[in-house]
Design a protein around this motif. Structure first.
Motif, short mmCIF file in Angstrom:
data_model
loop_
_atom_site.label_atom_id
_atom_site.label_comp_id
_atom_site.label_asym_id
_atom_site.label_seq_id
_atom_site.Cartn_x
_atom_site.Cartn_y
_atom_site.Cartn_z
N ALA A 109 0.55 -0.88 0.36
CA ALA A 109 -0.42 0.12 -0.30
C ALA A 109 0.71 1.08 0.06
CB ALA A 109 -0.94 0.28 0.81
N VAL A 110 1.32 1.33 0.61
CA VAL A 110 2.89 2.20 0.78
C VAL A 110 3.44 2.25 -0.64
CG1 VAL A 110 4.99 3.31 1.62
CG2 VAL A 110 4.13 2.36 3.33
N CYS A 111 3.99 1.52 -1.52
CA CYS A 111 4.64 1.86 -2.54
C CYS A 111 3.50 1.85 -3.69
CB CYS A 111 5.32 0.37 -2.97
SG CYS A 111 6.65 -0.60 -1.92
N LEU A 112 2.00 1.54 -3.52
CA LEU A 112 1.31 2.11 -4.41
C LEU A 112 1.02 3.71 -4.12
CD1 LEU A 112 -1.08 -0.75 -5.07
CD2 LEU A 112 0.78 -0.54 -6.02
N ALA A 113 0.61 3.86 -2.83
CA ALA A 113 0.45 5.40 -2.54
C ALA A 113 1.69 6.65 -3.33
CB ALA A 113 0.58 5.64 -1.41
N ALA A 114 2.80 5.80 -3.21
CA ALA A 114 3.88 6.86 -3.67
C ALA A 114 3.81 7.26 -5.38
CB ALA A 114 5.25 6.04 -3.01
N GLY A 115 3.93 5.67 -5.90
CA GLY A 115 3.85 5.34 -7.09
C GLY A 115 2.63 6.74 -7.90
N PHE A 116 1.27 6.75 -7.37
CA PHE A 116 -0.34 7.20 -7.69
C PHE A 116 0.61 9.01 -7.31
CE2 PHE A 116 -3.78 9.14 -7.07
CZ PHE A 116 -3.74 8.97 -7.64
N THR A 117 1.03 9.06 -6.79
CA THR A 117 1.53 10.84 -5.83
C THR A 117 2.71 10.79 -7.59
OG1 THR A 117 1.13 10.22 -3.50
CG2 THR A 117 2.13 11.83 -4.48
N THR A 118 3.04 10.32 -7.01
CA THR A 118 4.11 10.88 -8.47
C THR A 118 3.87 11.41 -9.91
OG1 THR A 118 5.63 8.55 -8.08
CG2 THR A 118 6.84 9.94 -7.08
N GLY B 115 0.37 12.62 -0.90
CA GLY B 115 1.82 12.80 -0.73
C GLY B 115 1.83 12.56 0.88
N LEU B 116 1.45 13.05 1.39
CA LEU B 116 1.44 13.02 3.22
C LEU B 116 0.69 12.16 3.65
CD1 LEU B 116 -0.01 16.96 4.13
CD2 LEU B 116 1.96 15.63 4.06
N ALA B 117 0.14 11.68 2.59
CA ALA B 117 -0.77 10.52 2.91
C ALA B 117 0.10 8.91 2.92
CB ALA B 117 -2.20 9.71 1.98
N ALA B 118 0.93 9.15 1.62
CA ALA B 118 1.93 8.18 1.45
C ALA B 118 3.21 7.83 2.83
CB ALA B 118 2.65 8.60 0.68
N LEU B 119 3.43 9.23 3.23
CA LEU B 119 4.08 9.99 4.39
C LEU B 119 3.92 8.91 5.70
CD1 LEU B 119 5.42 13.06 3.81
CD2 LEU B 119 6.78 11.16 4.17
N VAL B 120 3.00 8.97 5.89
CA VAL B 120 2.11 8.58 7.20
C VAL B 120 2.19 7.20 7.73
CG1 VAL B 120 0.30 8.42 8.73
CG2 VAL B 120 0.63 10.73 7.68
N LEU B 121 1.84 6.30 6.01
CA LEU B 121 2.17 5.15 5.86
C LEU B 121 3.48 4.85 5.74
CD1 LEU B 121 -0.47 5.30 2.89
CD2 LEU B 121 -0.99 3.66 5.32
N ALA B 122 4.91 5.12 5.34
CA ALA B 122 5.86 4.45 5.12
C ALA B 122 5.98 5.11 6.76
CB ALA B 122 6.32 5.24 4.07
N ALA B 123 6.55 5.84 7.25
CA ALA B 123 6.94 5.99 8.77
C ALA B 123 6.51 4.96 9.20
CB ALA B 123 5.86 7.61 9.03
#
Length: 489
Positions: A19-28, A184-192
């Motif tokens: 989910a973190v990887c997909l959120a990051a890919g979607f964002t960028t 991006g903020l959602a991806a940061l929270v998930l990644a942390a």
């Protein structure tokens, strides 16, 4: 490695990482597709000149590509999580800066920073997928990433168009550029919370910073004549010297026993080199054509941002339509034939699009361009994933770990050059009135078709020099990467 699957899918821990990887890919990837629609409004609001527009649209790909290889190696050495968090934080902060800019050069700088952050993030995304998943689970994870990339490419233009339509051009472009911030903020929270902290590392591989610097200098020197429309001889001589210095530096670094930017085994593999050239041509022409089309629709035809997005949306639909059966077609006819056919269709769609702008009345032109966009998307669905699979299969075993990174870096550098060149042809060649813009678009489309045509010639040559093809693997999922959005980042 994990990657174990339960009866309902991935294990819970693996689902969270994915989910973190997909959120990051979607964002960028969403960010770049939104920008195409927002650039005309941004240009008018900030009174940006042609050179500033070219840096805004090309700088992102330039910085993205330069961050990929060092980002991947730093993640290998020190763990991927800190570099993921740094890259995503930089990406979001630069996006906020861009949305608040009162000057076009501020947007240029922020886009360079965003591109660097996006490259750093995506280097960790694919590295993480390779670390966490294995076997069929890895193939499925990459397939889901491809679906996410396609969704970002399809949603970007209508979302950007809707924001500009709702808020007006002056505020709308700022909201469109800011659209990546909540994702991006959602991806940061998930990644942390969920990214693995560190992976074991065997050995050390140094960063070839001089090689990266020379490669960047070479790319910029090729871009500058198109941005400035002057100094062709000076910049050409500089590019020639930079290319020679790069070749010499790579040779000396390899002789000294240190890992160069481009692994020596990759330089010795003709199918890998030729396949990379094909991928570069397709990637660069696709992004450049999309950028110029957005400028043409809003500038020459006077369409709103939302109407322009509707004209461009069929490209994503065409890509989705052909990606469903692309791998079946590959298994029947072979990768080389499918890639070559896809490139031929792409060149034909570009030529037809350019010719139509010269002779078709404005009332019918948007519908016709939308049809050609569908054809271009269908060509992308046939070309992108098979090309990447073909290239990476021919990567020598001793360089398999860096082959994907070098491929994508080369594609991003090609995109930076093609976007600056083709947008320069359009922006600097535009005459007065709609007729001048129509001719400028024809020349830009012709340039894109020529780039794809060069890739087509190389693809035919690659078929002759390649070894007998290995059995084609099963497709990871019935989806291809979006135009210019790689499956293996």
């Amino acid at each position: 490695m994990s990657g174990t699957e339960t009866g309902t899918g991935f294990a819970r821990r693996d689902r969270l990482v994915l989910a973190v990887c997909l959120a990051a890919g979607f964002t960028t990837l969403l960010d770049q597709s939104v920008l195409n629609i927002a650039v005309p409004s941004l240009r008018d609001a900030l009174s940006a000149d042609a050179a500033q527009v070219q840096w805004i649209v090309a700088g992102y790909s330039l910085a993205f590509g330069l961050a990929l290889v060092p980002g991947g190696r730093l993640g290998d050495l020190h763990g991927r999580k800190p570099y993921f968090l740094f890259g995503m934080a930089l990406f979001v902060a630069a996006g906020i800066l861009s949305s608040c800019a009162g000057n076009a050069w501020v947007v240029v700088v922020s886009r360079l920073l965003q591109g660097f952050g996006a490259g750093m993030v995506n280097a960790q995304v694919i590295g993480t997928i390779q670390d966490v998943f294995s076997g069929p689970a890895r193939a499925r994870a990459l397939g889901l990433y491809a679906v996410t990339a396609g969704a970002a490419a399809a949603l970007g233009p209508p979302l950007g168009g809707a924001l500009i339509a709702a808020a007006g051009p002056g505020l709308g472009w700022r909201l469109a550029v800011l659209l990546n911030a909540p994702f991006g903020l959602a991806a940061l929270v998930l990644a942390a919370r969920h990214l693995p902290r560190r992976r074991p590392v065997e050995g050390r591989a140094g960063l070839d910073l001089p090689g990266i610097a020379l490669f960047a200098a070479l790319t910029v020197l090729i871009m500058l004549p198109f941005i400035r429309s002057t100094g062709y001889a000076v910049y050409g001589a500089g590019a020639f010297l930079a290319a020679g210095a790069l070749v010499l530096q790579q040779y000396r670094r390899a002789r000294a026993g240190r890992q160069p930017l481009v692994h020596p085994a990759l330089r010795r593999s003709a199918p890998y080199a030729l396949g990379t050239m094909v991928a570069m041509a397709q990637f660069g022409a696709s992004l450049a054509a999309g950028m110029v089309l957005a400028l043409f629709l809003q500038g020459a035809l006077g369409l709103s941002a939302m109407a322009s997005a509707a004209v461009m949306l069929p490209q994503a639909l065409g890509m989705g339509a052909t990606s469903v059966f692309a791998w079946r077609t590959v298994r029947r006819f072979g990768e080389h034939r499918v890639v070559t056919a896809g490139l031929a269709l792409s060149a034909a769609a570009l030529l037809a699009s350019g010719v139509s702008t010269l002779y078709v009345p404005a009332a019918v032109l948007p519908a016709l361009l939308a049809a050609f966009q569908f054809c271009a998307g269908a060509a992308t669905g046939l070309t992108v994933a098979p090309t990447q699979a073909q290239v990476l299969r021919h990567a020598p075993a001793e360089a398999a770990g860096v082959a994907g990174g070098i491929l994508q870096m080369a594609q991003r550098m090609a995109a930076a050059v093609c976007i600056s060149a083709v947008s320069g042809i359009y922006l600097h060649g535009a005459g007065s009135g709609a007729a001048g813009l129509r001719h400028a678009y024809w020349y830009a489309a012709l340039a894109c078709a020529a780039i794809v045509g060069a890739g087509l010639v190389v693809s035919v040559l690659n078929r002759r020099v390649s070894r007998a093809p290995a059995p084609v693997p099963e497709a990871p999922a019935p989806a291809s990467a979006a135009p210019g959005k790689e499956l293996a980042l």
